[in-house]
Design an enzyme around this catalytic site. Structure first.
Site, PDB file in Angstrom:
ATOM      1  N   HIS A  10      51.162 -48.837  56.748  1.00  0.00           N
ATOM      2  CA  HIS A  10      50.709 -49.111  58.196  1.00  0.00           C
ATOM      3  C   HIS A  10      51.582 -50.058  58.859  1.00  0.00           C
ATOM      4  CE1 HIS A  10      49.288 -52.940  56.841  1.00  0.00           C
ATOM      5  NE2 HIS A  10      48.815 -52.253  55.652  1.00  0.00           N
ATOM      6  N   ARG A  61      43.581 -50.301  59.862  1.00  0.00           N
ATOM      7  CA  ARG A  61      44.947 -50.381  60.293  1.00  0.00           C
ATOM      8  C   ARG A  61      45.891 -49.327  59.902  1.00  0.00           C
ATOM      9  NH1 ARG A  61      43.102 -53.700  56.101  1.00  0.00           N
ATOM     10  NH2 ARG A  61      44.499 -53.811  54.137  1.00  0.00           N
ATOM     11  N   GLU A  88      43.938 -50.093  50.263  1.00  0.00           N
ATOM     12  CA  GLU A  88      44.677 -51.197  49.567  1.00  0.00           C
ATOM     13  C   GLU A  88      44.238 -51.556  48.401  1.00  0.00           C
ATOM     14  OE1 GLU A  88      47.392 -52.314  49.053  1.00  0.00           O
ATOM     15  OE2 GLU A  88      48.097 -53.471  50.404  1.00  0.00           O
ATOM     16  N   HIS A 158      48.822 -47.940  52.541  1.00  0.00           N
ATOM     17  CA  HIS A 158      49.056 -49.238  52.274  1.00  0.00           C
ATOM     18  C   HIS A 158      50.135 -49.713  51.150  1.00  0.00           C
ATOM     19  CE1 HIS A 158      45.252 -50.088  54.508  1.00  0.00           C
ATOM     20  NE2 HIS A 158      44.875 -48.809  53.688  1.00  0.00           N
TER      21      HIS A 158
END
Length: 206
Positions: A10, A61, A88, A158
């Site tokens: 991202h 995100r 993440e 991520h």
């Protein structure tokens, strides 16, 4: 057959900018992060890539980065699967803390171990090894079949969830993968062989 897999971290998030441990917390992109995501889409378009399906995490995100990429490609209606398996790494008790404050509380050496070791988790959180234990099976069972059947697949996720994939795809050790930095908004294009091994890898940097 295409058998193409594209990985994109991202764009810069608000907490990246503030130097905070983010993990499963859900800040939005910064203005720079938006531009990074759009630039990723432009590079993919210049490379002539169009996608058959997209995967992303449960965090906004990554989802917004993917939407911005889709917009640049004119693929706003692309089938998209969201799953927390691609989230993440969970930083546990470190989540939301400024990295300098964490060093002041636990010490430089301890924080470095939590951030840069392969199998030592922070309190209440995940190590990179733990992250890989959820990411890799999801890739094998849900993502890889689309690629091996000849598809072109994008994964917007991520830094650490993608590190877990790259470690396996590139055949890296735990020590090698934790030393690698993964730039925000920079697509990595893999071409796979029919046996799932990597035929080629290209980083679409600006």
């Amino acid at each position: 057959m295409s058998r193409t897999l594209v990985l994109v971290r991202h764009g810069q998030s608000d907490w990246n900018l503030k130097n905070l441990f983010t993990g499963w917390r859900d800040p939005d992109l910064t203005d720079l992060g938006v531009e990074e995501a759009k630039a990723a889409g432009q590079r993919l378009k210049a490379a002539g890539l169009q996608f058959d399906i997209a995967f992303t995490s449960a965090l906004s995100r990554a989802q917004r980065t993917l939407k911005l990429i889709q917009g640049e490609l004119g693929q706003e209606g692309l089938e998209t699967i969201r799953d927390q398996a691609l989230n993440e790494r969970d930083y546990g008790d470190l989540s939301g803390l400024n990295k300098d404050d964490a060093r002041a509380k636990w010490g430089e050496d301890q924080v470095h171990v939590w951030r840069r070791s392969y199998d030592v988790p922070p309190p209440g959180g995940e190590s990179l090894k733990d992250t890989g234990a959820r990411v890799w099976p999801y890739y094998i069972h849900r993502i890889q079949p689309h690629v091996l059947s000849g598809g072109t697949v994008i994964v917007a996720a991520h830094g650490n969830s993608l590190r877990a994939l790259i470690m396996a795809l590139d055949g890296l050790t735990g020590e090698e993968i934790v030393a690698q930095e993964l730039a925000t908004g920079v697509p990595i294009v893999y071409k796979l062989n029919a046996d799932s091994t990597v035929a080629s890898k290209e980083v679409l940097a600006g």
